[in-house]
Design an enzyme around this catalytic site. Structure first.
Site, PDB file in Angstrom:
ATOM      1  N   GLY A  94      42.771  39.527  43.757  1.00 41.07           N
ATOM      2  CA  GLY A  94      42.154  40.661  44.441  1.00 41.07           C
ATOM      3  C   GLY A  94      40.773  40.981  43.895  1.00 41.07           C
ATOM      4  NE  ARG A  95      41.407  43.416  38.577  1.00 44.64           N
ATOM      5  CZ  ARG A  95      41.476  44.307  37.629  1.00 44.64           C
ATOM      6  NH1 ARG A  95      40.449  45.082  37.390  1.00 44.64           N
ATOM      7  NH2 ARG A  95      42.567  44.427  36.894  1.00 44.64           N
ATOM      8  CE  LYS A 146      41.292  40.762  35.507  1.00 42.39           C
ATOM      9  NZ  LYS A 146      42.459  40.637  34.650  1.00 42.39           N
ATOM     10  CG  ASP A 196      37.239  48.742  42.885  1.00 40.02           C
ATOM     11  OD1 ASP A 196      37.887  47.807  42.357  1.00 40.02           O
ATOM     12  OD2 ASP A 196      36.796  49.701  42.236  1.00 40.02           O
ATOM     13  N   GLY A 197      37.993  45.327  44.090  1.00 41.75           N
ATOM     14  CA  GLY A 197      37.511  44.007  43.668  1.00 41.75           C
ATOM     15  C   GLY A 197      36.765  44.027  42.337  1.00 41.75           C
ATOM     16  NE  ARG A 225      40.678  35.828  34.186  1.00 46.87           N
ATOM     17  CZ  ARG A 225      41.875  36.327  34.518  1.00 46.87           C
ATOM     18  NH1 ARG A 225      42.583  37.021  33.634  1.00 46.87           N
ATOM     19  NH2 ARG A 225      42.391  36.131  35.708  1.00 46.87           N
ATOM     20  CG  ASP A 241      51.660  39.476  39.465  1.00 53.41           C
ATOM     21  OD1 ASP A 241      52.793  39.928  39.242  1.00 53.41           O
ATOM     22  OD2 ASP A 241      50.621  40.140  39.320  1.00 53.41           O
ATOM     23  CG  ASP A 248      46.256  38.006  34.770  1.00 57.03           C
ATOM     24  OD1 ASP A 248      45.311  37.201  34.597  1.00 57.03           O
ATOM     25  OD2 ASP A 248      46.726  38.246  35.886  1.00 57.03           O
TER      26      ASP A 248
HETATM   27  P1  AMP Z   1      47.008  42.983  37.461  1.00 56.29           P
HETATM   28  O1  AMP Z   1      47.854  44.175  37.176  1.00 56.29           O
HETATM   29  O2  AMP Z   1      45.608  43.106  36.923  1.00 56.29           O
HETATM   30  O3  AMP Z   1      47.665  41.717  37.073  1.00 56.29           O
HETATM   31  O4  AMP Z   1      46.820  42.977  39.047  1.00 56.29           O
HETATM   32  C1  AMP Z   1      47.889  42.893  39.964  1.00 56.29           C
HETATM   33  C2  AMP Z   1      47.340  42.556  41.331  1.00 56.29           C
HETATM   34  O5  AMP Z   1      46.445  43.574  41.761  1.00 56.29           O
HETATM   35  C3  AMP Z   1      46.553  41.265  41.383  1.00 56.29           C
HETATM   36  O6  AMP Z   1      46.796  40.686  42.620  1.00 56.29           O
HETATM   37  C4  AMP Z   1      45.128  41.734  41.264  1.00 56.29           C
HETATM   38  O7  AMP Z   1      44.209  40.832  41.826  1.00 56.29           O
HETATM   39  C5  AMP Z   1      45.169  43.042  42.046  1.00 56.29           C
HETATM   40  N1  AMP Z   1      44.137  43.991  41.573  1.00 56.29           N
HETATM   41  C6  AMP Z   1      44.124  44.683  40.419  1.00 56.29           C
HETATM   42  N2  AMP Z   1      43.032  45.473  40.349  1.00 56.29           N
HETATM   43  C7  AMP Z   1      42.341  45.274  41.483  1.00 56.29           C
HETATM   44  C8  AMP Z   1      41.116  45.794  42.020  1.00 56.29           C
HETATM   45  N3  AMP Z   1      40.396  46.680  41.357  1.00 56.29           N
HETATM   46  N4  AMP Z   1      40.707  45.335  43.209  1.00 56.29           N
HETATM   47  C9  AMP Z   1      41.427  44.445  43.908  1.00 56.29           C
HETATM   48  N5  AMP Z   1      42.581  43.931  43.479  1.00 56.29           N
HETATM   49  C10 AMP Z   1      43.043  44.327  42.275  1.00 56.29           C
HETATM   50 MG    MG Z   2      47.368  39.854  37.022  1.00 60.75          MG
END
Ligand code: AMP
Ligand code: MG
Length: 482
Positions: A91-92, A107, A119-120, A170, A249, A259
């Site tokens: 997502g980002r 990232k 918001d990516g 990364r 994930d 992560d």
């Molecule tokens: P994480 O908890 O960082 O492993 O993220 C879990 C999921 O949420 C993953 O698919 C990330 O890409 C998505 N994600 C986390 N933060 C954001 C963000 N700010 N914008 C878009 N996607 C996000």
């Molecule tokens: Mg993750």
């Protein structure tokens, strides 16, 4: 070789388009370089000084491309705190391509098809944490993704408070996750599952390929994933690392740590410690990490079942996970306390030590560092315990046990000092570095990088980086905001 002269390939894009979205990064405003890891750049075959590479900043900010780079985001699903989400994905994160066996990704580089309500972006504080912890995990000898560069910017990003956006470059030999397989299983695209398994075997397990039948090969791949994962978790437990978000994930298909979010190193030993405030059930508490990994591996076996006999993969999991985990964990713990020759009482000695750590109120990392200098005089260790009595007794048993060893004291100490880090990235220290960085002082981030990469060395001018957490902030929890 100069970083900006690297030539990338994009083997992931040879898969069908359902696996990814081709997407360009969205650069941050007024970007600036905060830190670079020469150690990580060496993995790419870069030997020219990164700091002198004028294009590095623009590449990390997605304004310029390395030759051959075709940016894309990967699609995946995942079990998050036990619940299944069918569509997650990068997502980002935006992948750039691959060189020297390392897949490069940015990232925090903007929106993708998988951004959902996000918001990516990634904020400065969480990017500093991920950047440093990736390099620290490597410094500790634990399999991990790496971080080559960290940039900051003037772009506002709103979380609980307003922060600035940042990007981490990364690297990893694979970015396929357990959740990548879960996605194709959940949409019943079993031919895609096979395609992905073949890709993963090529990318991460090509050494298994000698003349195997396909099903046999998938089972072998699964067995490797089980072993690699068990090994990584055993190492986490040995250094007192709590990952915090062991969702499927966030589980790398080759078993490395990826992560980094609200992670923590234990201050005083508390097996029930949960570093992530979101984890209200304590699903990923320090104690639960091995069983959480096993649970995730069981999910993986289930989603691979269209490719291989589920009963056989369950048998692999049952026969391999705990035995590998326990063997590696105990081997490390014996080495951490300087035991070379195995004796029947050693298991009890280690278990007794862990119980004693729990009742003595002594910093976990400090204990092992002090034990590495133990020469029969107990006072140095006991003075560091709030409750002296438990270790007073345990050290007597340990002293007797050491008499059966053949190494000299000096030899044992040298070996133990090379296994018991002086520096681990404690959250209160990271927080200090983050506060300074928010005021554009990145000196502490760069000092932390140095100790992160060489945690077993003494750094006389950087001793303050291993100061203990104040009493009132020991084993503090962190929130997921990133
Ligand atoms: P994480 O908890 O960082 O492993 O993220 C879990 C999921 O949420 C993953 O698919 C990330 O890409 C998505 N994600 C986390 N933060 C954001 C963000 N700010 N914008 C878009 N996607 C996000
Ligand atoms: Mg993750």
């Amino acid at each position: 070789m100069k970083f900006s002269n690297l030539k990338l390939s994009t083997p992931y894009l040879n898969l069908l388009s359902i696996f990814y979205e081709k997407v360009e990064p969205t650069p941050l405003d007024k970007p600036f370089l905060i830190s670079i890891s020469k150690s990580a750049s060496q993995l790419l075959g870069v030997d020219e000084d990164l700091a002198l590479d004028s294009k590095l900043l623009e590449i990390v900010n997605g304004e310029q491309k390395l030759e051959g780079s075709e940016p894309f985001a990967m699609c995946y699903a995942g079990h998050q705190f036990g619940d299944f989400t069918e569509r997650l994905g990068d997502g980002r994160v935006i992948n750039l391509g691959k060189v020297n066996g390392q897949n490069l990704q940015l990232k925090g580089a903007g929106l993708t098809l998988y951004s959902r309500l996000g918001d990516g972006r990634a904020v400065l504080h969480s990017s500093i944490r991920e950047y440093l912890m990736s390099e620290a995990m490597h410094g500790l000898g634990i399999q991990t993704s790496r971080a080559l560069a960290l940039i900051g910017s003037d772009t506002d990003v709103v979380r609980d408070t307003r922060e600035k956006g940042a990007i981490v470059l990364r690297l990893s030999p694979t970015w396929v996750r357990f959740g990548t397989f879960e996605y194709f299983y959940s949409i019943r695209e079993y031919d895609k599952l096979r395609e992905l398994a073949d890709y993963v075997i090529d990318e991460s397990f090509s050494y298994l390929k000698a003349n195997e039948e396909a099903e046999e090969l998938y089972l072998k791949m699964y067995a490797e994933i089980v072993k690699n994962t068990a090994r990584t978790i055993a190492k986490w437990q040995s250094v007192g690392f709590n990952h915090g978000v062991m969702n499927t994930d966030n589980m790398s298909i080759d078993g490395r740590t990826i992560d980094y979010g609200p992670f923590a190193f234990l201050d005083d030993y508390d097996p029930n410690f949960v570093c992530n405030t979101t984890d209200t059930q304590g699903l990923y508490s320090f104690r639960n990490q091995p069983s959480a990994a096993r649970w995730n591996l069981n999910i993986l076996a289930r989603v691979l079942s269209p490719l291989m006999d589920y009963e056989l993969s369950e048998e692999i999991l049952t026969n391999t996970f705990w035995s590998t985990y326990t063997q590696i964990y105990m081997e490390i713990m014996y080495a951490k306390i300087g035991l070379e020759i195995e004796h029947t009482e050693d298991k009890e000695l280690v278990e007794g030590m862990i119980r004693t750590l729990g009742s003595s109120s002594i910093d976990y990392t400090l204990f092992f560092r002090k034990l590495s200098r133990f020469n029969g005089d107990k006072s140095d260790i006991l003075d560091a315990c709030v409750n002296r009595e438990p270790f007073d007794k345990w050290l007597d048993k340990y002293t007797i046990r050491l008499e059966k060893e053949t190494l000299s004291i000096a030899q044992r100490q040298r070996k133990m000092l090379a296994l018991n880090p002086k520096y681990v990235l404690k959250n209160h220290i990271l927080q200090e570095a983050i506060e300074k960085a928010k005021k554009h002082d990145f000196s502490m981030v760069n000092e932390l990088l140095k100790v992160a990469l060489t945690p077993f060395d003494e750094h006389l001018t950087l001793e303050y980086l291993c100061k203990l957490a104040p009493m009132n902030s020991k084993n503090m929890q962190l929130c997921c905001s990133s």
